[in-house]
Design a protein around this motif. Structure first.
Motif, PDB file in Angstrom:
ATOM      1  N   ALA A 140      30.258  32.128  56.513  1.00 51.58           N
ATOM      2  CA  ALA A 140      31.658  32.230  56.955  1.00 51.58           C
ATOM      3  C   ALA A 140      31.711  32.437  58.469  1.00 51.58           C
ATOM      4  O   ALA A 140      30.949  33.243  59.012  1.00 51.58           O
ATOM      5  N   PRO A 141      32.597  31.718  59.168  1.00 52.66           N
ATOM      6  CA  PRO A 141      32.605  31.772  60.632  1.00 52.66           C
ATOM      7  C   PRO A 141      33.161  33.056  61.221  1.00 52.66           C
ATOM      8  O   PRO A 141      33.013  33.275  62.426  1.00 52.66           O
ATOM      9  N   TRP A 142      33.826  33.871  60.408  1.00 57.59           N
ATOM     10  CA  TRP A 142      34.486  35.062  60.931  1.00 57.59           C
ATOM     11  C   TRP A 142      33.981  36.314  60.226  1.00 57.59           C
ATOM     12  O   TRP A 142      33.831  36.323  58.996  1.00 57.59           O
ATOM     13  N   PRO A 143      33.734  37.393  60.976  1.00 57.22           N
ATOM     14  CA  PRO A 143      33.361  38.655  60.324  1.00 57.22           C
ATOM     15  C   PRO A 143      34.520  39.171  59.481  1.00 57.22           C
ATOM     16  O   PRO A 143      35.679  39.064  59.864  1.00 57.22           O
ATOM     17  N   ALA A 144      34.187  39.704  58.293  1.00 55.52           N
ATOM     18  CA  ALA A 144      35.220  40.146  57.353  1.00 55.52           C
ATOM     19  C   ALA A 144      34.928  41.559  56.879  1.00 55.52           C
ATOM     20  O   ALA A 144      33.768  41.932  56.654  1.00 55.52           O
ATOM     21  N   ALA A 145      36.000  42.327  56.702  1.00 56.41           N
ATOM     22  CA  ALA A 145      35.854  43.678  56.164  1.00 56.41           C
ATOM     23  C   ALA A 145      35.379  43.634  54.719  1.00 56.41           C
ATOM     24  O   ALA A 145      34.648  44.514  54.266  1.00 56.41           O
ATOM     25  N   ARG A 146      35.791  42.592  53.971  1.00 59.54           N
ATOM     26  CA  ARG A 146      35.389  42.430  52.573  1.00 59.54           C
ATOM     27  C   ARG A 146      35.085  40.967  52.294  1.00 59.54           C
ATOM     28  O   ARG A 146      35.701  40.083  52.889  1.00 59.54           O
ATOM     29  N   GLN A 147      34.150  40.729  51.370  1.00 60.61           N
ATOM     30  CA  GLN A 147      33.825  39.381  50.931  1.00 60.61           C
ATOM     31  C   GLN A 147      34.039  39.312  49.420  1.00 60.61           C
ATOM     32  O   GLN A 147      33.532  40.161  48.674  1.00 60.61           O
ATOM     33  N   VAL A 148      34.774  38.282  48.972  1.00 61.29           N
ATOM     34  CA  VAL A 148      35.203  38.208  47.577  1.00 61.29           C
ATOM     35  C   VAL A 148      35.020  36.787  47.049  1.00 61.29           C
ATOM     36  O   VAL A 148      35.299  35.809  47.748  1.00 61.29           O
ATOM     37  N   VAL A 149      34.566  36.691  45.801  1.00 55.70           N
ATOM     38  CA  VAL A 149      34.551  35.429  45.057  1.00 55.70           C
ATOM     39  C   VAL A 149      35.555  35.562  43.915  1.00 55.70           C
ATOM     40  O   VAL A 149      35.497  36.519  43.146  1.00 55.70           O
ATOM     41  N   ASP A 150      36.461  34.625  43.819  1.00 56.32           N
ATOM     42  CA  ASP A 150      37.500  34.621  42.791  1.00 56.32           C
ATOM     43  C   ASP A 150      37.172  33.506  41.801  1.00 56.32           C
ATOM     44  O   ASP A 150      37.351  32.331  42.099  1.00 56.32           O
ATOM     45  N   VAL A 151      36.661  33.871  40.615  1.00 60.36           N
ATOM     46  CA  VAL A 151      36.245  32.888  39.611  1.00 60.36           C
ATOM     47  C   VAL A 151      37.340  32.731  38.563  1.00 60.36           C
ATOM     48  O   VAL A 151      37.720  33.697  37.903  1.00 60.36           O
ATOM     49  N   ALA A 164      26.703  41.129  44.041  1.00 60.08           N
ATOM     50  CA  ALA A 164      27.111  42.518  44.247  1.00 60.08           C
ATOM     51  C   ALA A 164      26.129  43.250  45.159  1.00 60.08           C
ATOM     52  O   ALA A 164      26.529  44.063  46.006  1.00 60.08           O
ATOM     53  N   ALA A 165      24.838  42.962  45.011  1.00 57.86           N
ATOM     54  CA  ALA A 165      23.832  43.591  45.856  1.00 57.86           C
ATOM     55  C   ALA A 165      24.002  43.206  47.325  1.00 57.86           C
ATOM     56  O   ALA A 165      23.610  43.960  48.219  1.00 57.86           O
ATOM     57  N   ALA A 166      24.584  42.040  47.557  1.00 56.63           N
ATOM     58  CA  ALA A 166      24.861  41.585  48.928  1.00 56.63           C
ATOM     59  C   ALA A 166      26.210  42.086  49.436  1.00 56.63           C
ATOM     60  O   ALA A 166      26.640  41.690  50.522  1.00 56.63           O
ATOM     61  N   GLY A 167      26.887  42.922  48.644  1.00 55.66           N
ATOM     62  CA  GLY A 167      28.174  43.466  49.061  1.00 55.66           C
ATOM     63  C   GLY A 167      29.360  42.591  48.740  1.00 55.66           C
ATOM     64  O   GLY A 167      30.463  42.829  49.234  1.00 55.66           O
ATOM     65  N   ILE A 168      29.143  41.579  47.889  1.00 54.33           N
ATOM     66  CA  ILE A 168      30.209  40.643  47.527  1.00 54.33           C
ATOM     67  C   ILE A 168      30.866  41.103  46.235  1.00 54.33           C
ATOM     68  O   ILE A 168      30.177  41.455  45.273  1.00 54.33           O
ATOM     69  N   THR A 169      32.183  41.091  46.209  1.00 57.16           N
ATOM     70  CA  THR A 169      32.943  41.391  44.993  1.00 57.16           C
ATOM     71  C   THR A 169      33.212  40.098  44.236  1.00 57.16           C
ATOM     72  O   THR A 169      33.652  39.110  44.824  1.00 57.16           O
ATOM     73  N   VAL A 170      32.934  40.099  42.940  1.00 56.05           N
ATOM     74  CA  VAL A 170      33.244  38.947  42.081  1.00 56.05           C
ATOM     75  C   VAL A 170      34.373  39.359  41.147  1.00 56.05           C
ATOM     76  O   VAL A 170      34.191  40.223  40.286  1.00 56.05           O
ATOM     77  N   ASN A 171      35.541  38.763  41.337  1.00 55.28           N
ATOM     78  CA  ASN A 171      36.695  38.997  40.474  1.00 55.28           C
ATOM     79  C   ASN A 171      36.875  37.821  39.519  1.00 55.28           C
ATOM     80  O   ASN A 171      36.385  36.719  39.775  1.00 55.28           O
ATOM     81  N   GLY A 172      37.583  38.038  38.415  1.00 49.11           N
ATOM     82  CA  GLY A 172      37.716  36.996  37.409  1.00 49.11           C
ATOM     83  C   GLY A 172      39.143  36.736  36.984  1.00 49.11           C
ATOM     84  O   GLY A 172      39.969  37.655  36.956  1.00 49.11           O
ATOM     85  N   LEU A 173      39.397  35.461  36.632  1.00 55.62           N
ATOM     86  CA  LEU A 173      40.666  35.077  36.032  1.00 55.62           C
ATOM     87  C   LEU A 173      40.361  34.177  34.843  1.00 55.62           C
ATOM     88  O   LEU A 173      40.347  32.953  34.956  1.00 55.62           O
ATOM     89  N   PRO A 174      40.053  34.773  33.676  1.00 60.87           N
ATOM     90  CA  PRO A 174      39.805  33.962  32.483  1.00 60.87           C
ATOM     91  C   PRO A 174      41.101  33.402  31.903  1.00 60.87           C
ATOM     92  O   PRO A 174      42.109  34.104  31.835  1.00 60.87           O
ATOM     93  N   ILE A 175      41.061  32.139  31.494  1.00 64.51           N
ATOM     94  CA  ILE A 175      42.193  31.491  30.834  1.00 64.51           C
ATOM     95  C   ILE A 175      41.863  31.425  29.342  1.00 64.51           C
ATOM     96  O   ILE A 175      40.857  30.847  28.952  1.00 64.51           O
ATOM     97  N   LEU A 176      42.701  32.023  28.510  1.00 67.47           N
ATOM     98  CA  LEU A 176      42.351  32.225  27.111  1.00 67.47           C
ATOM     99  C   LEU A 176      42.850  31.124  26.179  1.00 67.47           C
ATOM    100  O   LEU A 176      43.028  31.350  24.984  1.00 67.47           O
ATOM    101  N   GLY A 223      32.108  41.957  38.953  1.00 64.45           N
ATOM    102  CA  GLY A 223      31.226  42.985  39.480  1.00 64.45           C
ATOM    103  C   GLY A 223      31.357  43.135  40.979  1.00 64.45           C
ATOM    104  O   GLY A 223      32.004  42.337  41.657  1.00 64.45           O
ATOM    105  N   GLY A 224      30.721  44.169  41.507  1.00 65.86           N
ATOM    106  CA  GLY A 224      30.783  44.444  42.933  1.00 65.86           C
ATOM    107  C   GLY A 224      31.858  45.444  43.263  1.00 65.86           C
ATOM    108  O   GLY A 224      32.574  45.937  42.378  1.00 65.86           O
TER     109      GLY A 224
END
Length: 239
Positions: free
Chosen positions: A140-151, A171-183, A199-200
């Motif tokens: 990522a080209p810009w420093p960020a306070a948080r890093q997130v993956v939205d699955v 998560a070990a790299a400080g990345i948050t993985v959030n989820g949006l399951p479609i049921l 996780g994260g």
């Protein structure tokens, strides 16, 4: 103005275009969040459902609630990239990294997302999607306070390495993985996402009961992700 924006979204979703902003985004400036939108494009989703996913993300990014949350951040800027994924070696970058800080930049990003070519469907590799997103975040080209993956997706991992392993590495790299399951296909997919995908730091999931509720779910989810970090602990909600 509102009607004009809705017309632009409708035109882009049907294969039209949104005017691309010409000014370069300054690099080296901090953002509140660097967020990868990681969207399921596997064979379990029809072309119509994939189009609805793109449109839901575009509407969420250009919504007044999302933009208000962006402005309320310490930097008042977030970095977004969007990816569609299926098999372990199949991830397509829909929209590259861009900074969102106002309506112009939000509509620029939405236009790129909606204009991207349709992907070739494959298996369901959530682990491949997380690994790909982690590599994107590392560049990522810009420093960020948080890093997130939205699955977001409607099926379980059935290709590539175990999804929990990819989640744990992120998560070990400080990345948050959030989820949006479609049921719509698997009614207990939310439990699977909670146990294997999410996780994260301050991770959470929001459930979409069907494709019809997806747009509201993704708007709520993105707004929460770029707002101030919630209290620690996994959380869960639904639309």
């Amino acid at each position: 103005m509102v009607m004009m924006r809705r017309s632009l979204l409708a035109a882009a979703a049907a294969g039209g275009s949104v005017t691309r902003a010409l000014q370069a985004v300054p690099r080296g400036e901090a953002v509140d969040v660097a967020l990868v939108l990681s969207i399921d494009a596997s064979g379990s989703l029809s072309d119509e459902r994939m189009r609805m996913q793109r449109l839901g993300h575009a509407r969420a990014v250009t919504s007044s609630a999302f933009l208000a949350a962006v402005r309320d951040g310490a930097c008042g800027r977030v970095a977004l990239a969007a990816v569609e994924w299926s098999s372990r070696d199949r991830q397509e970058l829909l929209a590259p990294w861009d900074v969102i800080e106002d309506e112009v930049s939000a509509w620029r990003f939405a236009g790129q997302l909606l204009r991207a070519p349709s992907p070739i469907p494959g298996y369901t590799s959530i682990s491949g999607a997380i690994d790909f997103a982690a590599r994107l975040l590392a560049r990522a080209p810009w420093p960020a306070a948080r890093q997130v993956v939205d699955v977001s997706g409607n099926g379980r991992n059935n290709d590539g390495r175990p999804v929990a392993a990819a989640r744990d590495d992120a998560a070990a790299a400080g990345i948050t993985v959030n989820g949006l399951p479609i049921l719509d296909a698997e009614r207990d997919l939310d439990t699977y996402y909670a146990e294997e995908v999410v996780g994260g730091p301050d991770a959470f999931l929001i459930v979409a009961r069907d494709v019809g509720s997806f747009a509201e779910a993704i708007r709520r989810k993105l707004t929460t992700e770029i707002a101030a970090a919630p209290a620690s602990g996994r959380r869960r909600g639904e639309a």
